[in-house]
Write a protein that holds these residues in place. Structure first.
Motif, PDB file in Angstrom:
ATOM      1  N   ILE A 115       0.860  -1.182   0.000  1.00 27.62           N
ATOM      2  CA  ILE A 115       0.000   0.000   0.000  1.00 27.62           C
ATOM      3  C   ILE A 115       0.898   1.234   0.000  1.00 27.62           C
ATOM      4  O   ILE A 115       1.740   1.384   0.876  1.00 27.62           O
ATOM      5  CB  ILE A 115      -0.944   0.014   1.212  1.00 27.62           C
ATOM      6  N   MET A 116       0.701   2.099  -0.971  1.00 26.88           N
ATOM      7  CA  MET A 116       1.583   3.242  -1.177  1.00 26.88           C
ATOM      8  C   MET A 116       0.800   4.548  -1.161  1.00 26.88           C
ATOM      9  O   MET A 116      -0.419   4.561  -1.346  1.00 26.88           O
ATOM     10  CB  MET A 116       2.293   3.116  -2.536  1.00 26.88           C
ATOM     11  N   THR A 117       1.512   5.628  -0.952  1.00 25.61           N
ATOM     12  CA  THR A 117       0.960   6.965  -1.132  1.00 25.61           C
ATOM     13  C   THR A 117       2.096   7.884  -1.536  1.00 25.61           C
ATOM     14  O   THR A 117       3.273   7.492  -1.475  1.00 25.61           O
ATOM     15  CB  THR A 117       0.275   7.484   0.140  1.00 25.61           C
ATOM     16  N   SER A 118       1.757   9.081  -1.957  1.00 28.70           N
ATOM     17  CA  SER A 118       2.769  10.052  -2.368  1.00 28.70           C
ATOM     18  C   SER A 118       2.513  11.378  -1.669  1.00 28.70           C
ATOM     19  O   SER A 118       1.365  11.725  -1.362  1.00 28.70           O
ATOM     20  CB  SER A 118       2.725  10.276  -3.888  1.00 28.70           C
ATOM     21  N   VAL A 119       3.595  12.092  -1.419  1.00 32.68           N
ATOM     22  CA  VAL A 119       3.515  13.441  -0.867  1.00 32.68           C
ATOM     23  C   VAL A 119       4.402  14.327  -1.723  1.00 32.68           C
ATOM     24  O   VAL A 119       5.519  13.937  -2.083  1.00 32.68           O
ATOM     25  CB  VAL A 119       3.935  13.483   0.622  1.00 32.68           C
ATOM     26  N   ALA A 149       8.820  26.424 -10.034  1.00 31.86           N
ATOM     27  CA  ALA A 149       9.673  25.843 -11.075  1.00 31.86           C
ATOM     28  C   ALA A 149       9.504  24.335 -11.189  1.00 31.86           C
ATOM     29  O   ALA A 149       9.834  23.738 -12.218  1.00 31.86           O
ATOM     30  CB  ALA A 149      11.134  26.174 -10.795  1.00 31.86           C
ATOM     31  N   GLY A 150       9.024  23.709 -10.134  1.00 35.00           N
ATOM     32  CA  GLY A 150       8.857  22.265 -10.139  1.00 35.00           C
ATOM     33  C   GLY A 150       8.336  21.781  -8.803  1.00 35.00           C
ATOM     34  O   GLY A 150       7.779  22.563  -8.014  1.00 35.00           O
ATOM     35  N   ALA A 151       8.538  20.512  -8.520  1.00 39.94           N
ATOM     36  CA  ALA A 151       8.085  19.937  -7.254  1.00 39.94           C
ATOM     37  C   ALA A 151       8.937  18.734  -6.906  1.00 39.94           C
ATOM     38  O   ALA A 151       9.416  18.019  -7.802  1.00 39.94           O
ATOM     39  CB  ALA A 151       6.618  19.539  -7.342  1.00 39.94           C
ATOM     40  N   VAL A 152       9.140  18.526  -5.606  1.00 35.79           N
ATOM     41  CA  VAL A 152       9.806  17.317  -5.134  1.00 35.79           C
ATOM     42  C   VAL A 152       8.753  16.423  -4.505  1.00 35.79           C
ATOM     43  O   VAL A 152       7.714  16.899  -4.029  1.00 35.79           O
ATOM     44  CB  VAL A 152      10.917  17.638  -4.108  1.00 35.79           C
ATOM     45  N   GLY A 153       9.008  15.123  -4.517  1.00 33.79           N
ATOM     46  CA  GLY A 153       8.021  14.205  -3.958  1.00 33.79           C
ATOM     47  C   GLY A 153       8.608  12.891  -3.516  1.00 33.79           C
ATOM     48  O   GLY A 153       9.725  12.528  -3.899  1.00 33.79           O
ATOM     49  N   TYR A 154       7.815  12.206  -2.663  1.00 35.76           N
ATOM     50  CA  TYR A 154       8.189  10.872  -2.190  1.00 35.76           C
ATOM     51  C   TYR A 154       7.066   9.908  -2.525  1.00 35.76           C
ATOM     52  O   TYR A 154       5.867  10.245  -2.387  1.00 35.76           O
ATOM     53  CB  TYR A 154       8.377  10.841  -0.669  1.00 35.76           C
ATOM     54  N   ASP A 155       7.420   8.699  -2.948  1.00 26.38           N
ATOM     55  CA  ASP A 155       6.483   7.575  -2.971  1.00 26.38           C
ATOM     56  C   ASP A 155       6.781   6.748  -1.725  1.00 26.38           C
ATOM     57  O   ASP A 155       7.900   6.250  -1.561  1.00 26.38           O
ATOM     58  CB  ASP A 155       6.674   6.729  -4.232  1.00 26.38           C
ATOM     59  N   ILE A 156       5.775   6.608  -0.848  1.00 26.18           N
ATOM     60  CA  ILE A 156       6.016   6.039   0.477  1.00 26.18           C
ATOM     61  C   ILE A 156       5.316   4.699   0.627  1.00 26.18           C
ATOM     62  O   ILE A 156       4.124   4.552   0.329  1.00 26.18           O
ATOM     63  CB  ILE A 156       5.505   7.000   1.583  1.00 26.18           C
ATOM     64  N   ASN A 157       6.059   3.724   1.114  1.00 19.84           N
ATOM     65  CA  ASN A 157       5.500   2.426   1.470  1.00 19.84           C
ATOM     66  C   ASN A 157       4.850   2.554   2.854  1.00 19.84           C
ATOM     67  O   ASN A 157       5.519   2.878   3.839  1.00 19.84           O
ATOM     68  CB  ASN A 157       6.609   1.371   1.496  1.00 19.84           C
ATOM     69  N   LEU A 158       3.549   2.311   2.914  1.00 18.26           N
ATOM     70  CA  LEU A 158       2.805   2.533   4.157  1.00 18.26           C
ATOM     71  C   LEU A 158       2.792   1.319   5.081  1.00 18.26           C
ATOM     72  O   LEU A 158       1.949   1.231   5.979  1.00 18.26           O
ATOM     73  CB  LEU A 158       1.371   2.960   3.844  1.00 18.26           C
ATOM     74  N   SER A 159       3.706   0.385   4.889  1.00 16.81           N
ATOM     75  CA  SER A 159       3.772  -0.784   5.779  1.00 16.81           C
ATOM     76  C   SER A 159       4.052  -0.362   7.218  1.00 16.81           C
ATOM     77  O   SER A 159       3.687  -1.069   8.169  1.00 16.81           O
ATOM     78  CB  SER A 159       4.858  -1.757   5.295  1.00 16.81           C
TER      79      SER A 159
END
Length: 373
Positions: free
Chosen positions: A159-163, A174-184
């Protein structure tokens, strides 16, 4: 012949009255104690349910806050790099460093809104323009840190989510930074809390998709009837008909910041208390098994019946003794009462005025004349 009325001994009558009075008194006392204890148990269980939900929510919120802080720092680094006109390879190195230090990060990336390219770690060659993504549209409407919807990874099943957080340069985004996070990690929080209490837990995202729960095979599925079939790529935990019936509580908890409800699943009933994580709109719900309350009430009922039985037994013994004593007193009084009445009559006669003075009234008419008359 007339049937003679059945004679009931006086001791039995008095004993029965005393027993009845004792039984009424015991029943009233036990009933009052049962009602009071039942109310206290309900209040206690409700309080425990709230405490568990709030504790879980605070831990989840703290876990999410770590990613927000880390992402904010990364956004600041990238902004500085852009202002200093550093090469993209330097930005990619910083992103890779952050991603490799945190095992829960499935990936970290920088979305370049000037070129449309995605710079991601671990490296992956993706043929897409980030300006055509929902993330880009969300940030254009609200240029601030945002949590995305949760999803189930097709490869790992996690199960994943992003911020994501915007990156500004020269006063524009100019852009954006982000994480794909494992919700374990959320599953571990839930398991630890469930291990230390009798309560069960479930965490839902802002749309009603289950992040983690005690419901078998429920993670990553929709539990909110109003969103049945509306969340892209997400299946319902049950058929729409069953979902509307079994998960009616979900609509209630999404209509308020905190809410209490009931839930039935696989033949078991639960009292539910849910609270909200403000930044994400996620719901954390604690499920207290109704069987626990029933077991507690069952013990109280047994103790109540035992108290009634013991009290009644003691009451019967005392009733017999008291009734016997009252009968003896009654018999003694009934024997002495005629003599007492005679003594009182003689005393009154002697105390009459003519007896005290000795002056009897003169009788002018002979007795035989009176008798003849």
């Amino acid at each position: 012949m007339k049937k003679q009325k059945k004679f009931i001994p006086l001791s039995v009558k008095w004993g029965s009255l005393i027993c009845a009075a004792i039984l009424i008194s015991i029943l009233a006392t036990v009933g009052l104690e049962y009602a009071t204890t039942s109310h206290l148990l309900k209040t206690k269980n409700r309080g425990v349910n709230q405490m568990v939900a709030n504790e879980a929510a605070s831990q989840v919120e703290a876990g999410l806050a770590k990613y927000e802080t880390s992402l904010g720092q990364l956004a600041g680094l990238v902004e500085t790099d852009l202002q200093r006109k550093k090469k993209m390879q330097d930005i990619e190195a910083e992103i890779k460093s952050v991603q490799t230090r945190n095992k829960q990060l499935a990936s970290a990336y920088y979305m370049d809104f000037q070129t449309g390219k995605l710079h991601i770690s671990p490296y992956a060659k993706l043929n897409l323009d980030v300006r055509n993504t929902n993330t880009y549209r969300y940030l254009q409407k609200k240029p601030q840190l945002q949590w995305m919807d949760i999803y189930k990874d097709k490869v790992t099943g996690a199960i994943m989510t992003s911020v994501v957080a915007p990156v500004f340069s020269g006063g524009r985004m100019a852009g954006a930074v982000g994480y794909d996070i494992n919700l374990s990690e959320m599953g571990k929080i839930r398991a630890d809390i469930e291990h230390d209490s009798n309560n069960k837990l479930a965490i839902f995202d802002a749309k009603g998709v289950i992040v983690t729960s005690f419901l078998k095979n429920g993670d990553g599925k929709n539990a909110r009837p109003a969103n049945s079939g509306k969340v892209e790529g997400v299946k319902d935990i049950e058929s729409s008909t069953r979902l509307e019936k079994d998960f009616a509580f979900a609509e209630k908890i999404y209509s308020q910041k905190t809410a209490a409800a009931t839930f039935h699943w696989n033949g078991a009933g639960y009292d539910v208390y849910a609270t909200t994580i403000p930044k994400t709109g996620w719901k954390v719900a604690s499920f207290n098994p109704q069987s626990e309350f029933s077991a507690q009430i069952g013990k109280i009922k047994k103790m109540g019946l035992l108290s009634i039985g013991i009290g009644l037994l003691i009451g019967i013994v005392f009733a017999v003794l008291i009734a016997g004593r009252l009968v003896k007193i009654s018999k003694t009084c009934s024997k002495s009462w005629p003599k007492r009445r005679k003594g009182i009559w003689l005393q009154r006669l002697r105390s009459a005025p003519m007896m005290r003075s000795g002056n009897w009234p003169k009788v002018t008419t002979p007795c035989f004349t009176i008798c003849a008359a």
